[in-house]
Structure formats: C-alpha cells, structure tokens
Design an enzyme around this catalytic site. Structure first.
Site, PDB file in Angstrom:
ATOM      1  N   ARG A  61       2.639 -12.255   1.510  1.00  9.49           N
ATOM      2  CA  ARG A  61       1.622 -11.791   0.567  1.00  9.49           C
ATOM      3  C   ARG A  61       1.977 -10.420   0.000  1.00  9.49           C
ATOM      4  NH1 ARG A  61      -4.538 -10.148   0.931  1.00  9.49           N
ATOM      5  NH2 ARG A  61      -5.216 -11.056  -1.037  1.00  9.49           N
ATOM      6  N   HIS A  65       1.994  -9.439  -3.983  1.00  9.69           N
ATOM      7  CA  HIS A  65       1.217  -8.324  -4.544  1.00  9.69           C
ATOM      8  C   HIS A  65       2.127  -7.255  -5.136  1.00  9.69           C
ATOM      9  CE1 HIS A  65      -3.077  -8.985  -2.857  1.00  9.69           C
ATOM     10  NE2 HIS A  65      -2.465 -10.134  -2.991  1.00  9.69           N
ATOM     11  N   ASP A  66       3.282  -7.043  -4.510  1.00  5.70           N
ATOM     12  CA  ASP A  66       4.211  -6.073  -5.090  1.00  5.70           C
ATOM     13  C   ASP A  66       4.645  -6.543  -6.476  1.00  5.70           C
ATOM     14  OD1 ASP A  66       5.869  -3.789  -5.229  1.00  5.70           O
ATOM     15  OD2 ASP A  66       7.600  -5.005  -4.673  1.00  5.70           O
ATOM     16  N   VAL A  69       2.073  -6.444  -9.526  1.00  6.99           N
ATOM     17  CA  VAL A  69       1.617  -5.143 -10.023  1.00  6.99           C
ATOM     18  C   VAL A  69       2.844  -4.260 -10.190  1.00  6.99           C
ATOM     19  CG1 VAL A  69       0.131  -3.158  -9.593  1.00  6.99           C
ATOM     20  CG2 VAL A  69      -0.568  -5.413  -8.778  1.00  6.99           C
ATOM     21  N   GLY A  71       5.707  -5.005 -11.163  1.00  6.75           N
ATOM     22  CA  GLY A  71       6.973  -5.703 -10.934  1.00  6.75           C
ATOM     23  C   GLY A  71       7.441  -5.584  -9.488  1.00  6.75           C
ATOM     24  N   ASP A  73       9.168  -4.008  -7.256  1.00 10.17           N
ATOM     25  CA  ASP A  73       9.853  -2.707  -7.204  1.00 10.17           C
ATOM     26  C   ASP A  73       9.407  -1.857  -6.026  1.00 10.17           C
ATOM     27  OD1 ASP A  73       7.296  -2.021  -7.915  1.00 10.17           O
ATOM     28  OD2 ASP A  73       7.856  -0.781  -9.633  1.00 10.17           O
ATOM     29  N   ASN A  92      -6.070  -4.886  -1.772  1.00  7.86           N
ATOM     30  CA  ASN A  92      -5.025  -4.881  -0.746  1.00  7.86           C
ATOM     31  C   ASN A  92      -5.581  -5.263   0.631  1.00  7.86           C
ATOM     32  OD1 ASN A  92      -6.365  -2.848   0.494  1.00  7.86           O
ATOM     33  ND2 ASN A  92      -4.826  -1.293   0.164  1.00  7.86           N
ATOM     34  N   HIS A 192      -0.474 -20.345   0.923  1.00  8.00           N
ATOM     35  CA  HIS A 192      -1.702 -20.362   1.736  1.00  8.00           C
ATOM     36  C   HIS A 192      -1.639 -21.412   2.847  1.00  8.00           C
ATOM     37  CE1 HIS A 192      -4.266 -18.220  -1.598  1.00  8.00           C
ATOM     38  NE2 HIS A 192      -3.383 -17.421  -1.024  1.00  8.00           N
ATOM     39  N   THR A 193      -0.478 -21.983   3.083  1.00  3.02           N
ATOM     40  CA  THR A 193      -0.263 -22.848   4.244  1.00  3.02           C
ATOM     41  C   THR A 193      -0.127 -22.029   5.522  1.00  3.02           C
ATOM     42  OG1 THR A 193       1.188 -24.530   5.208  1.00  3.02           O
ATOM     43  CG2 THR A 193       2.262 -22.904   3.838  1.00  3.02           C
ATOM     44  N   ASP A 240      -5.247 -22.339   6.177  1.00  4.93           N
ATOM     45  CA  ASP A 240      -4.901 -23.763   6.326  1.00  4.93           C
ATOM     46  C   ASP A 240      -5.478 -24.244   7.661  1.00  4.93           C
ATOM     47  OD1 ASP A 240      -3.773 -26.192   6.966  1.00  4.93           O
ATOM     48  OD2 ASP A 240      -1.692 -25.540   6.750  1.00  4.93           O
ATOM     49  N   THR A 243      -2.456 -26.940   9.887  1.00  2.00           N
ATOM     50  CA  THR A 243      -1.268 -26.414  10.582  1.00  2.00           C
ATOM     51  C   THR A 243      -1.090 -24.946  10.179  1.00  2.00           C
ATOM     52  OG1 THR A 243       0.101 -27.224   8.760  1.00  2.00           O
ATOM     53  CG2 THR A 243      -0.028 -28.640  10.697  1.00  2.00           C
ATOM     54  N   ASP A 248       4.352 -25.680   5.589  1.00  2.00           N
ATOM     55  CA  ASP A 248       4.519 -27.088   5.220  1.00  2.00           C
ATOM     56  C   ASP A 248       3.616 -27.400   4.023  1.00  2.00           C
ATOM     57  OD1 ASP A 248       1.968 -27.081   6.240  1.00  2.00           O
ATOM     58  OD2 ASP A 248       2.449 -28.242   8.034  1.00  2.00           O
TER      59      ASP A 248
HETATM   60  C1  HEM Z   1      -3.115 -18.258  -6.988  1.00  2.00           C
HETATM   61  C2  HEM Z   1      -3.860 -17.190  -6.825  1.00  2.00           C
HETATM   62  C3  HEM Z   1      -4.106 -16.533  -5.482  1.00  2.00           C
HETATM   63  C4  HEM Z   1      -5.307 -16.091  -5.049  1.00  2.00           C
HETATM   64  C5  HEM Z   1      -6.628 -16.132  -5.803  1.00  2.00           C
HETATM   65  C6  HEM Z   1      -5.097 -15.582  -3.718  1.00  2.00           C
HETATM   66  C7  HEM Z   1      -6.096 -15.021  -2.947  1.00  2.00           C
HETATM   67  C8  HEM Z   1      -5.970 -14.714  -1.618  1.00  2.00           C
HETATM   68  C9  HEM Z   1      -7.029 -14.225  -0.772  1.00  2.00           C
HETATM   69  C10 HEM Z   1      -8.453 -13.936  -1.237  1.00  2.00           C
HETATM   70  C11 HEM Z   1      -6.541 -14.087   0.474  1.00  2.00           C
HETATM   71  C12 HEM Z   1      -7.290 -13.636   1.710  1.00  2.00           C
HETATM   72  C13 HEM Z   1      -7.205 -12.156   1.836  1.00  2.00           C
HETATM   73  C14 HEM Z   1      -8.025 -11.680   3.002  1.00  2.00           C
HETATM   74  O1  HEM Z   1      -9.206 -11.902   3.074  1.00  2.00           O
HETATM   75  O2  HEM Z   1      -7.445 -11.049   3.886  1.00  2.00           O
HETATM   76  C15 HEM Z   1      -5.155 -14.488   0.437  1.00  2.00           C
HETATM   77  C16 HEM Z   1      -4.316 -14.489   1.510  1.00  2.00           C
HETATM   78  C17 HEM Z   1      -2.967 -14.808   1.428  1.00  2.00           C
HETATM   79  N1  HEM Z   1      -2.264 -15.054   0.288  1.00  2.00           N
HETATM   80 FE1  HEM Z   1      -3.029 -15.451  -1.516  1.00  2.00          FE
HETATM   81  N2  HEM Z   1      -3.799 -15.726  -3.378  1.00  2.00           N
HETATM   82  C18 HEM Z   1      -3.140 -16.299  -4.420  1.00  2.00           C
HETATM   83  C19 HEM Z   1      -1.796 -16.566  -4.498  1.00  2.00           C
HETATM   84  C20 HEM Z   1      -0.886 -16.268  -3.509  1.00  2.00           C
HETATM   85  C21 HEM Z   1       0.543 -16.298  -3.669  1.00  2.00           C
HETATM   86  C22 HEM Z   1       1.273 -16.621  -4.964  1.00  2.00           C
HETATM   87  C23 HEM Z   1       1.073 -15.968  -2.465  1.00  2.00           C
HETATM   88  C24 HEM Z   1       2.519 -15.821  -2.074  1.00  2.00           C
HETATM   89  C25 HEM Z   1       3.521 -16.427  -2.659  1.00  2.00           C
HETATM   90  C26 HEM Z   1      -0.029 -15.758  -1.561  1.00  2.00           C
HETATM   91  C27 HEM Z   1       0.087 -15.494  -0.230  1.00  2.00           C
HETATM   92  C28 HEM Z   1      -0.960 -15.282   0.628  1.00  2.00           C
HETATM   93  C29 HEM Z   1      -0.826 -15.216   2.066  1.00  2.00           C
HETATM   94  C30 HEM Z   1       0.436 -15.501   2.847  1.00  2.00           C
HETATM   95  C31 HEM Z   1      -2.085 -14.905   2.572  1.00  2.00           C
HETATM   96  C32 HEM Z   1      -2.460 -14.660   4.037  1.00  2.00           C
HETATM   97  C33 HEM Z   1      -2.301 -13.180   4.293  1.00  2.00           C
HETATM   98  C34 HEM Z   1      -2.447 -12.777   5.741  1.00  2.00           C
HETATM   99  O3  HEM Z   1      -2.728 -13.597   6.603  1.00  2.00           O
HETATM  100  O4  HEM Z   1      -2.249 -11.582   6.021  1.00  2.00           O
HETATM  101  N3  HEM Z   1      -1.198 -15.908  -2.233  1.00  2.00           N
HETATM  102  N4  HEM Z   1      -4.836 -14.848  -0.855  1.00  2.00           N
HETATM  103  C1  LIG Z   2      -3.181  -1.583   4.473  1.00  2.00           C
HETATM  104  C2  LIG Z   2      -3.873  -0.601   3.603  1.00  2.00           C
HETATM  105  O1  LIG Z   2      -3.256   0.265   3.040  1.00  2.00           O
HETATM  106  N1  LIG Z   2      -5.196  -0.760   3.468  1.00  2.00           N
HETATM  107  C3  LIG Z   2      -6.012   0.120   2.636  1.00  2.00           C
HETATM  108  C4  LIG Z   2      -6.571  -0.639   1.474  1.00  2.00           C
HETATM  109  O2  LIG Z   2      -7.445   0.107   0.691  1.00  2.00           O
HETATM  110  C5  LIG Z   2      -8.560   0.615   1.388  1.00  2.00           C
HETATM  111  C6  LIG Z   2      -9.408   1.396   0.410  1.00  2.00           C
HETATM  112  O3  LIG Z   2      -9.827   0.562  -0.618  1.00  2.00           O
HETATM  113  C7  LIG Z   2      -8.085   1.509   2.556  1.00  2.00           C
HETATM  114  O4  LIG Z   2      -9.196   1.947   3.308  1.00  2.00           O
HETATM  115  C8  LIG Z   2      -7.148   0.707   3.446  1.00  2.00           C
HETATM  116  O5  LIG Z   2      -6.602   1.527   4.442  1.00  2.00           O
END
Ligand code: HEM
Ligand SMILES: CC(=O)N[C@H]1CO[C@H](CO)[C@@H](O)[C@@H]1O
Ligand SMILES: *[C@@H]1O[C@H](CO)[C@@H](O)[C@H](O)[C@H]1NC(C)=O
Length: 320
Positions: A61, A65-66, A69, A71, A73, A92, A192-193, A240, A243, A248
């Site tokens: 993730r 995110h990098d 926003v 690019g 980088d 974030n 999101h798997t 997910d 699994t 997967d």
């Molecule tokens: C299509 C639009 C997308 C939306 C709206 C979205 C939104 C989100 C949200 C809301 C979360 C949960 C964050 C939290 O509550 O901690 C999440 C988690 C995650 N997202 Fe996405 N996401 C998207 C696309 C992607 C893409 C393209 C990737 C990577 C290629 C990605 C990878 C992940 C991963 C791996 C997590 C789990 C993070 C963790 O467990 O620390 N997501 N996403």
């Molecule tokens: C991991 C990280 O940097 N989390 C920060 C995300 O932004 C909030 C403020 O909006 C900080 O409190 C977190 O430390």
C-alpha cells in the site's frame, strides 16, 4: 588491449548514462553500480516479514500511495518536523510503521554496499514486488532508475487517492490520470487480497438503516459483530475474509459472492462496465496474475523522476 578495454567500458557506461538521461527505466539499471541491490532488499524484506506479516500489505500500500501522489519518488517517506509531509495527511491512516521501517532498513543495507547510488523510490519498488512474491504471488522484473523527489506535502494528497466509497467513474478517472486503464485498476485492486482495514472505513455500509443490497447478509452480520457501533476506530479486520494472508484471486471470488469490504471493491462487480473483468479474474488466477504484474509495472512508471531530476537521498526520510 588495455586501451581498448577501457574504451569499451567508457562506451557502455556512457550508453547507460544516456539511457538514464533520456528518462528510461530499465530492469538492469544498477548492473554496474549496485549489482546486488535486489538481493540486498529481498533479504531485508524477508527478515522483516518473518518478524511481522503486516510488512506485506503495508509495503504494497505504501508503494501505491507513493506513486499516486507526486509520482513514484519516495515522497511518502519524508518526515517533517512540522507534521505536514505527504505521510501526515489523514489518508495515510493505515500506512503502518512497518512499511516505512522496511524501506529504511533496506536503504541502510544497500548504502552499506553501494553508497549514494540507489534511490529510495527504487528500493520501495523492489520491496513492493518482494512482498507480493513473499505471500504466494508472482515474481517479476522491476524497472529501476527512479530518482527521489524533492517535494512532500500533505496538502497535495487530497483528491489524488481513491476513497472506499468512490464509484467506478471516480476510480477510473483517478487511475486514468496516472495512465492506468480500468483493467489495470481492477487488477491493482486485487492487492486487497492481503491486509487490514480499520472499522471506520466501511462502517457506513453496515450501520445504516437501509441494508446495502450489494453486501451479502451473512458477511454484513459478521462485519457488524467485528465492528459494532461505537467500536474503537483503531480496530482492524481482514479485507479478504477468505485467505487474508495469501496473495491470490480470492478477492475476486469474494466480489462475485458480494463479499467486497469497501463499496469501491464491490462496485467493480456491481457495475456492468467492470463486472466482466472481475468474473474473469475470479475464475482464472493466471489471468489475474498477468494483469496484476502488468499493472504494477505501469504503476511504477507514474510521474517518475529520472536522469538528473530529483536526487538520490542518503536517508529516505529526509531530503539531502
Ligand atoms: C481502487 C481504489 C482503492 C481504494 C478506494 C482503496 C482503499 C483502501 C482502504 C480504505 C484501505 C483500508 C485502510 C485502513 O483502514 O487502514 C486499504 C487498504 C489497503 N490497500 Fe487499498 N485502496 C485502493 C487501491 C489499492 C491499490 C491499487 C493497492 C496496491 C496496489 C492497494 C493496497 C492496499 C493494501 C495492501 C491495503 C492493506 C493495508 C494494510 O493492511 O496495512 N489498494 N485500501
Ligand atoms: C504512519 C503515519 O505517519 N501516520 C500519521 C498519519 O497522519 C496522522 C495525522 O493526520 C498522524 O497522526 C499519523 O502519525
Ligand atoms: C502518462 O503518459 C504520458 C505519455 O507517455 C506522459 O507524458 C505523462 O507524464 C504520464 N503521466 C503520468 C502521471 O505518469
């Protein structure tokens, strides 16, 4: 003889430098300057995974995110004493510290062998590939040659990252801005798997007075139990439910069964414009894998700095 060998080397190095200046990423970018970079990063990533599974989703993730926003980088890595860097934006929230730690440690290990040569942006790109491979997903050749950015600003995050309630048009337009197609978007959502979500990111789907018709009722019940009203928003659950620790195509079979956690996940099946792709990925893991790899490579090209742009940061969390 010596002279010729020297000349040949000059020609090859000049060609490599020109490639870089022309703005080309290439899989063998560090072949002369840091030939072991991928092995070094991979070792750090696998050590980190054995300490904590969160390394996997968090790093994947972080890469997304990098790239979205400013690019790809490593702008996301910058720490600001004023708390106004990219990573400080509220979007974030789940960028777990373990992802940052992975990149910082990998950079330190790389610097010990090839100081001042490899960008943090490339290290994050390699690490993002390695966590996918490390959870049962594919391996692929990553393109390298990115430079680290000189801007990291919380104010530039808003509007660039998709939200869990985004509809298909909004998702498509955000990905299109980054040269990614709808198929790329559906494939990348397959990330999101693995990983976790905080309860507050989908609470509106389970605690509204009208049940969400696109959500399986048993799954909705389970979510309500895991995330009751007034629950601590810091509680996390698996994205997910099938699994959660394996990379997967279960994400897509879940969508077909109306078990997508975010409405931005479920909409990929609900909307007829993307349903076909979801159904295909649900039934054909190889098709998903191939599309995911292609989309990750494209994602890694987003607004990259190359050649003499940006810098090679010494410390990933600080501009030089
Ligand atoms: C299509 C639009 C997308 C939306 C709206 C979205 C939104 C989100 C949200 C809301 C979360 C949960 C964050 C939290 O509550 O901690 C999440 C988690 C995650 N997202 Fe996405 N996401 C998207 C696309 C992607 C893409 C393209 C990737 C990577 C290629 C990605 C990878 C992940 C991963 C791996 C997590 C789990 C993070 C963790 O467990 O620390 N997501 N996403
Ligand atoms: C991991 C990280 O940097 N989390 C920060 C995300 O932004 C909030 C403020 O909006 C900080 O409190 C977190 O430390
Ligand atoms: C998209 O591709 C075009 C053409 O190659 C390029 O000029 C542009 O910078 C790319 N956009 C991003 C965000 O990478």
């Amino acid at each position: 003889m010596e002279k010729w060998r020297g000349l040949c080397l000059v020609v090859v190095v000049a060609a490599a430098a020109m490639g870089a200046a022309e703005g080309q990423l290439r899989t063998d970018f560090y072949r002369f300057t840091c030939p072991n970079v991928e092995a070094i990063v991979q070792q750090v990533v696998s050590d980190k995974i054995s300490q904590t599974f969160i390394t996997i989703p968090a790093t994947l993730r972080l890469f997304f995110h990098d790239c979205f926003v400013e690019g790809c980088d490593a702008s996301i890595m910058i720490q600001s004493p004023n708390g106004d860097a990219e990573k400080d934006d509220h979007d974030n929230i789940s960028l777990a510290g373990d992802a940052f730690d992975t990149v910082i440690k990998a950079k330190q290990a790389v610097e010990a062998q090839c100081p001042g040569v490899v960008s943090c942006a490339d290290i994050l790109t390699i690490a993002a590939r390695d966590v996918v491979t490390g959870s049962g997903g594919p391996f692929w050749g990553v393109e390298l040659g990115r430079r680290d950015g000189l801007i990291s600003n919380a104010g530039r995050v808003s509007g660039n990252l998709p939200q869990p309630d985004s509809n298909l048009d909004l998702l498509n337009s955000m990905f299109r801005k980054n040269n990614l197609t709808q198929t790329d978007m559906v494939a990348l959502s397959g990330a999101h798997t693995v990983g976790f979500s905080h309860c507050d990111r989908f609470a509106n789907r389970i605690h509204s007075s009208i049940p969400d018709p696109s959500l399986d009722s048993d799954y909705a019940l389970k979510l309500m139990q895991d995330c009751p009203v007034g629950v601590d928003p810091s509680i996390v659950i698996d994205i997910d439910p099938t699994t959660p620790r394996v990379f997967d195509n279960a994400y897509y079979t879940n969508l077909v069964e109306k078990k997508g956690l975010f409405s931005s996940d479920q909409v990929l099946f609900t909307d007829p414009a993307s349903r076909g792709t979801v159904v295909q990925f649900a039934s054909d893991n190889a098709a998903f894998t191939e599309a995911f790899v292609e989309a990750m490579v494209k994602l890694g090209r987003t607004a990259v700095k190359v050649g003499f742009e940006g810098e090679i940061r010494r410390d990933c969390t600080m501009f030089n």
